[in-house]
Design a protein around this motif. Structure first.
Motif, PDB file in Angstrom:
ATOM      1  N   SER A  84      11.345 -17.094 -19.127  1.00 15.87           N
ATOM      2  CA  SER A  84      10.193 -17.360 -18.264  1.00 15.87           C
ATOM      3  C   SER A  84       9.884 -16.165 -17.370  1.00 15.87           C
ATOM      4  O   SER A  84       8.719 -15.911 -17.056  1.00 15.87           O
ATOM      5  CB  SER A  84      10.447 -18.605 -17.409  1.00 15.87           C
ATOM      6  OG  SER A  84      11.616 -18.448 -16.625  1.00 15.87           O
ATOM      7  N   ASP A  85      10.930 -15.408 -16.965  1.00 11.72           N
ATOM      8  CA  ASP A  85      10.700 -14.215 -16.143  1.00 11.72           C
ATOM      9  C   ASP A  85       9.948 -13.148 -16.938  1.00 11.72           C
ATOM     10  O   ASP A  85       9.083 -12.452 -16.398  1.00 11.72           O
ATOM     11  CB  ASP A  85      12.028 -13.651 -15.653  1.00 11.72           C
ATOM     12  CG  ASP A  85      12.688 -14.522 -14.609  1.00 11.72           C
ATOM     13  OD1 ASP A  85      12.056 -15.532 -14.206  1.00 11.72           O
ATOM     14  OD2 ASP A  85      13.822 -14.219 -14.200  1.00 11.72           O
ATOM     15  N   ALA A 173      10.648 -21.800 -27.969  1.00  9.42           N
ATOM     16  CA  ALA A 173      11.734 -21.649 -27.004  1.00  9.42           C
ATOM     17  C   ALA A 173      11.340 -22.330 -25.709  1.00  9.42           C
ATOM     18  O   ALA A 173      10.154 -22.561 -25.448  1.00  9.42           O
ATOM     19  CB  ALA A 173      12.039 -20.173 -26.757  1.00  9.42           C
ATOM     20  N   ARG A 174      12.324 -22.636 -24.885  1.00  6.68           N
ATOM     21  CA  ARG A 174      12.091 -23.250 -23.580  1.00  6.68           C
ATOM     22  C   ARG A 174      12.118 -22.177 -22.492  1.00  6.68           C
ATOM     23  O   ARG A 174      12.797 -21.157 -22.627  1.00  6.68           O
ATOM     24  CB  ARG A 174      13.169 -24.297 -23.281  1.00  6.68           C
ATOM     25  CG  ARG A 174      13.155 -25.505 -24.212  1.00  6.68           C
ATOM     26  CD  ARG A 174      11.904 -26.338 -24.023  1.00  6.68           C
ATOM     27  NE  ARG A 174      11.996 -27.617 -24.761  1.00  6.68           N
ATOM     28  CZ  ARG A 174      11.017 -28.503 -24.809  1.00  6.68           C
ATOM     29  NH1 ARG A 174       9.875 -28.244 -24.186  1.00  6.68           N
ATOM     30  NH2 ARG A 174      11.165 -29.623 -25.487  1.00  6.68           N
ATOM     31  N   PRO A 175      11.404 -22.389 -21.386  1.00 11.30           N
ATOM     32  CA  PRO A 175      11.333 -21.372 -20.326  1.00 11.30           C
ATOM     33  C   PRO A 175      12.687 -21.003 -19.739  1.00 11.30           C
ATOM     34  O   PRO A 175      12.887 -19.865 -19.309  1.00 11.30           O
ATOM     35  CB  PRO A 175      10.428 -22.025 -19.266  1.00 11.30           C
ATOM     36  CG  PRO A 175       9.610 -23.013 -20.023  1.00 11.30           C
ATOM     37  CD  PRO A 175      10.498 -23.528 -21.106  1.00 11.30           C
ATOM     38  N   ASP A 176      13.643 -21.941 -19.706  1.00 10.00           N
ATOM     39  CA  ASP A 176      14.935 -21.651 -19.095  1.00 10.00           C
ATOM     40  C   ASP A 176      15.923 -21.010 -20.055  1.00 10.00           C
ATOM     41  O   ASP A 176      17.042 -20.670 -19.658  1.00 10.00           O
ATOM     42  CB  ASP A 176      15.543 -22.927 -18.504  1.00 10.00           C
ATOM     43  CG  ASP A 176      15.650 -24.051 -19.537  1.00 10.00           C
ATOM     44  OD1 ASP A 176      15.103 -23.889 -20.647  1.00 10.00           O
ATOM     45  OD2 ASP A 176      16.266 -25.083 -19.228  1.00 10.00           O
ATOM     46  N   GLU A 177      15.544 -20.832 -21.304  1.00  9.60           N
ATOM     47  CA  GLU A 177      16.416 -20.137 -22.252  1.00  9.60           C
ATOM     48  C   GLU A 177      16.359 -18.638 -22.014  1.00  9.60           C
ATOM     49  O   GLU A 177      15.370 -18.114 -21.510  1.00  9.60           O
ATOM     50  CB  GLU A 177      16.030 -20.489 -23.688  1.00  9.60           C
ATOM     51  CG  GLU A 177      16.323 -21.944 -24.026  1.00  9.60           C
ATOM     52  CD  GLU A 177      15.925 -22.327 -25.427  1.00  9.60           C
ATOM     53  OE1 GLU A 177      16.625 -23.155 -26.028  1.00  9.60           O
ATOM     54  OE2 GLU A 177      14.897 -21.820 -25.913  1.00  9.60           O
ATOM     55  N   GLU A 204       3.180 -22.261 -22.623  1.00  6.00           N
ATOM     56  CA  GLU A 204       2.927 -21.387 -21.479  1.00  6.00           C
ATOM     57  C   GLU A 204       2.554 -19.969 -21.890  1.00  6.00           C
ATOM     58  O   GLU A 204       2.033 -19.199 -21.081  1.00  6.00           O
ATOM     59  CB  GLU A 204       4.167 -21.356 -20.574  1.00  6.00           C
ATOM     60  CG  GLU A 204       4.499 -22.726 -19.982  1.00  6.00           C
ATOM     61  CD  GLU A 204       5.682 -22.674 -19.039  1.00  6.00           C
ATOM     62  OE1 GLU A 204       6.351 -21.616 -18.971  1.00  6.00           O
ATOM     63  OE2 GLU A 204       5.943 -23.679 -18.361  1.00  6.00           O
ATOM     64  N   GLY A 205       2.816 -19.613 -23.135  1.00  8.17           N
ATOM     65  CA  GLY A 205       2.467 -18.285 -23.617  1.00  8.17           C
ATOM     66  C   GLY A 205       3.285 -17.922 -24.830  1.00  8.17           C
ATOM     67  O   GLY A 205       4.138 -18.695 -25.304  1.00  8.17           O
ATOM     68  N   LEU A 206       3.022 -16.741 -25.372  1.00  3.06           N
ATOM     69  CA  LEU A 206       3.747 -16.223 -26.527  1.00  3.06           C
ATOM     70  C   LEU A 206       4.559 -15.000 -26.113  1.00  3.06           C
ATOM     71  O   LEU A 206       4.069 -14.149 -25.365  1.00  3.06           O
ATOM     72  CB  LEU A 206       2.779 -15.831 -27.651  1.00  3.06           C
ATOM     73  CG  LEU A 206       2.117 -16.982 -28.419  1.00  3.06           C
ATOM     74  CD1 LEU A 206       1.003 -16.445 -29.295  1.00  3.06           C
ATOM     75  CD2 LEU A 206       3.134 -17.705 -29.269  1.00  3.06           C
ATOM     76  N   ILE A 207       5.770 -14.906 -26.620  1.00  2.00           N
ATOM     77  CA  ILE A 207       6.637 -13.765 -26.340  1.00  2.00           C
ATOM     78  C   ILE A 207       6.930 -13.037 -27.649  1.00  2.00           C
ATOM     79  O   ILE A 207       7.236 -13.659 -28.666  1.00  2.00           O
ATOM     80  CB  ILE A 207       7.955 -14.226 -25.686  1.00  2.00           C
ATOM     81  CG1 ILE A 207       7.711 -14.661 -24.249  1.00  2.00           C
ATOM     82  CG2 ILE A 207       8.992 -13.119 -25.708  1.00  2.00           C
ATOM     83  CD1 ILE A 207       7.314 -13.540 -23.313  1.00  2.00           C
ATOM     84  N   THR A 208       6.847 -11.706 -27.596  1.00  2.00           N
ATOM     85  CA  THR A 208       7.166 -10.872 -28.750  1.00  2.00           C
ATOM     86  C   THR A 208       8.385 -10.008 -28.431  1.00  2.00           C
ATOM     87  O   THR A 208       8.820  -9.908 -27.281  1.00  2.00           O
ATOM     88  CB  THR A 208       5.986  -9.967 -29.124  1.00  2.00           C
ATOM     89  OG1 THR A 208       5.776  -9.015 -28.062  1.00  2.00           O
ATOM     90  CG2 THR A 208       4.714 -10.780 -29.332  1.00  2.00           C
ATOM     91  N   SER A 209       8.908  -9.354 -29.441  1.00  3.14           N
ATOM     92  CA  SER A 209      10.031  -8.436 -29.238  1.00  3.14           C
ATOM     93  C   SER A 209       9.635  -7.303 -28.299  1.00  3.14           C
ATOM     94  O   SER A 209      10.442  -6.849 -27.473  1.00  3.14           O
ATOM     95  CB  SER A 209      10.489  -7.870 -30.592  1.00  3.14           C
ATOM     96  OG  SER A 209      10.939  -8.891 -31.445  1.00  3.14           O
ATOM     97  N   ARG A 210       8.401  -6.854 -28.396  1.00  2.00           N
ATOM     98  CA  ARG A 210       7.944  -5.783 -27.517  1.00  2.00           C
ATOM     99  C   ARG A 210       7.906  -6.252 -26.059  1.00  2.00           C
ATOM    100  O   ARG A 210       8.241  -5.483 -25.160  1.00  2.00           O
ATOM    101  CB  ARG A 210       6.554  -5.314 -27.952  1.00  2.00           C
ATOM    102  CG  ARG A 210       5.999  -4.211 -27.062  1.00  2.00           C
ATOM    103  CD  ARG A 210       4.668  -3.712 -27.541  1.00  2.00           C
ATOM    104  NE  ARG A 210       4.137  -2.703 -26.642  1.00  2.00           N
ATOM    105  CZ  ARG A 210       2.996  -2.052 -26.820  1.00  2.00           C
ATOM    106  NH1 ARG A 210       2.253  -2.313 -27.899  1.00  2.00           N
ATOM    107  NH2 ARG A 210       2.586  -1.151 -25.956  1.00  2.00           N
TER     108      ARG A 210
END
Length: 621
Positions: A84-85, A173-177, A204-210
């Motif tokens: 989440s951070d 994934a969950r925000p706290d992971e 809440e959004g998408l996260i990539t490796s970058r």
């Protein structure tokens, strides 16, 4: 309800032993070397080797142990950061809404992807998320259209909703992971981005490796003069006479074989649950009685099919064999409701074989052209036929095809059956990560390794995905009880000559560790003379002489399948040693010791260079 009871059945799975590689770097903190000269960019070069072990050589620079230690600590701290951070940092820098309507065209999707700098987008319809599409998916859509010789304008008008990953298959994934957990998930599943789903069911959004990599860098580390001189200046530009390197020597022999078709010999063996009779299954040996253990395959709820068809490409240029195979594991709990659980799995495999036969006779002009169906298409069509005939029951299933011309194994797996590929990997070349660490190199007889393991699918622990039919369509609140072919894990793997492919039901994987499967396969290879003392070079010389030993392979491959099923039977009855079944059970707070008696079906494929009828192949060394 029947489906509710079936959903609660216990199906224990084999575990994966996770190992962490730890590299010790020492405690010295200073980097000592002599300074000889300084170039225009302010970079120093060493004119002498670093004294003792106080510096670490990274590329063209010596980095102090203390600096390396700080980088390692920073990396570890980043792994512990909540994802989440990372998402908050990404949004604070730039907010882009990563959404796309289901009815958008490929052209629209490319535009949104480029303008927003997005690697993936959530697909929505009526304000609800219905799927996910990535930049890689957009390339696949375009490539598919080009392969079909479709007009470029028509390709750009294709609808995204027809090609997206449906919401039922989206990994999240969950925000706290933590960042470390997300990286692990993405690496294991080969995905480039992952949506972050809140406990309230909001993306809440998408996260990539970058995104994760950028989070670990300060702004000054990504820009400015110092960053450019330290990280970029020596790496900018290629000279005009730059060329591609030749393939490494250890790959040249394999690449030479890439131009010739491969063949595979297939063997199968099936054993029922050891305590099974024609009236059902006993809970243990005491209940089963003094009789010999069950051996009749007719009592097994597993089923399989193997079908090899002669084909031609669309130009009719040459014949080629396409080998189809499949296994299904019927759910035994249906016996409690007066339903024979063998019927559903057997009918499914029968229809899969029928579909393969029917597809091989399509007409095109005066020529009969092979219409190759994908495993997921075959599974889907067969499932529809089984339901149409009102066959009650449920099953897991795994369907595969081996394309000998392109050296590809394509498969679709739904549930807890699966495929593993065994391959000889020279660890002196492949590196320490592929090495058997339990024995020194001088004592190892082979480097036969598991090159691939298919993904298993479960709704929850002990509840695998299943195809099923109760006689009517399920209600909305029961829709998760059964899956469709679209929910299967579908993938491909490149196959090499000499590979051993094992397709099996969970009766094998629950009772035999993959390392033990390797040991059995190696013993079989050595007895048949396919490899001796792990000497890969001698094997390749034999191949170059045209001696594939495929006649022996065709004769003996069923023996390999039999050995594996018998080992699974033996381990399932051994209460003194925890099987993969028991290990995973305990990891999930279920007390279980020993093995797990079950039906077991093994289909073994040995990849060779010549057809079984080739007379040269019968010559031994």
């Amino acid at each position: 309800m029947v489906t509710t009871c079936i959903a609660q059945q216990i199906r224990l799975k084999s575990s994966l032993n996770q190992k962490r590689l730890i590299i010790a770097v020492g405690n010295n903190s200073s980097s000592i070397f002599q300074k000889s000269h300084q170039n225009f960019s302010g970079r120093f070069f060493a004119s002498a080797e670093p004294s003792s072990d106080k510096a670490v050589n990274f590329g063209s620079h010596f980095v102090g142990r203390e600096d390396h230690k700080r980088e390692e600590q920073k990396r570890r701290r980043l792994s512990d950061v909540p994802i989440s951070d990372v998402l908050k940092a990404k949004h604070s820098f730039r907010w882009v809404d990563p959404v796309l309507d289901r009815d958008s065209t490929l052209k629209d999707a490319i535009t949104v992807c480029i303008e927003g700098g997005l690697s993936g987008m959530m697909v929505i319809h009526d304000k609800h998320v219905v799927g996910l599409i990535t930049a890689r998916d957009l390339l696949r859509i375009a490539a598919h259209g080009l392969q079909e010789n479709e007009d470029a304008t028509n390709i750009m008008e294709r609808i995204v909703g027809d090609f997206m990953t449906p919401i039922s298959q989206v990994i999240y994934a969950r925000p706290d992971e933590t960042v470390g957990m997300c990286r692990t998930i993405m690496a294991k599943l080969g995905i480039k981005c992952i949506p972050i789903l809140s406990r309230k069911g909001k993306v809440e959004g998408l996260i990539t490796s970058r995104d994760m990599s950028d989070f670990g860098l300060q702004a000054e580390e990504r820009g400015g003069k110092k960053s450019y001189l330290n990280n970029i200046s020596d790496r900018v530009g290629l000279s005009s006479n730059t060329s591609m390197a030749e393939p490494p020597a250890y790959l040249q022999a394999h690449l030479a074989l890439e131009q010739t078709p491969l063949h595979c010999n297939v063997g199968v063996h099936i054993l029922p649950h050891p305590f099974k009779t024609d009236n059902g299954v006993a809970f243990n040996r005491r209940d089963f009685g003094p009789d010999d253990l069950s051996m009749d395959p007719e009592w097994s709820e597993d089923a399989y099919f193997i079908n090899t068809v002669k084909t031609k490409n669309e130009k009719g240029e040459r014949d080629c064999d396409v080998v189809y195979a499949g296994v299904a594991d019927g759910v035994g709990s249906w016996r409690e409701y007066g339903v024979d659980p063998r019927l559903f799995s057997r009918k499914l495999m029968e229809e899969c074989s029928n579909i393969v036969d029917e597809a091989s006779t399509s007409e095109k002009g005066d020529e009969k052209i092979r219409n190759i169906n994908t495993p997921s298409e075959i599974l889907s069509q067969a499932y529809d036929r089984v339901k149409a005939e009102n066959v009650i029951g449920s099953t897991t299933a795994c369907i595969a095809l081996f394309d000998k011309v392109r050296h590809q194994l394509h498969f679709s797996n739904l549930g807890d059956s699966g495929i593993i590929v065994l391959r000889h990997i020279d660890s002196n070349i492949a590196g320490s990560l592929k090495r058997d660490k339990t024995k020194p190199r001088t004592e190892r007889s082979s480097d036969l390794r598991v090159a691939f393991v298919s993904q298993q699918q479960l709704l929850e622990f002990n509840h695998p995905y299943q195809l099923g039919w109760t006689g009517k369509e399920l209600e909305e609140d029961e829709s998760d009880s059964f899956k469709t072919a679209c929910d299967s894990c579908t993938s491909s793997i490149h196959i090499r000559r000499g590979d051993i492919i094992i397709m099996a039901t969970d009766g094998l994987f629950d009772n035999v560790d993959v390392d033990d499967i390797c040991s059995v396969a190696l013993e079989w290879e050595e007895e048949c003379g396919f490899i001796r003392s792990g000497d890969i070079i001698s094997r390749e010389k034999r191949w170059a002489m045209g001696n594939s030993l495929t006649g022996i392979s065709a004769e003996k491959i069923s023996e390999l399948a039999k050995r594996l099923t018998l080992l699974a039977r033996k381990n399932s009855l051994d209460n003194s040693v925890d099987s993969p079944f028991a290990i995973l059970a305990k990891e999930n707070d279920i007390m279980w010791s020993g093995g797990m008696p079950d039906d077991c079906t093994v289909v073994a494929l040995h990849v060779v260079g010549r057809e079984a009828g080739d007379t040269m192949s019968k010559t031994n060394m």
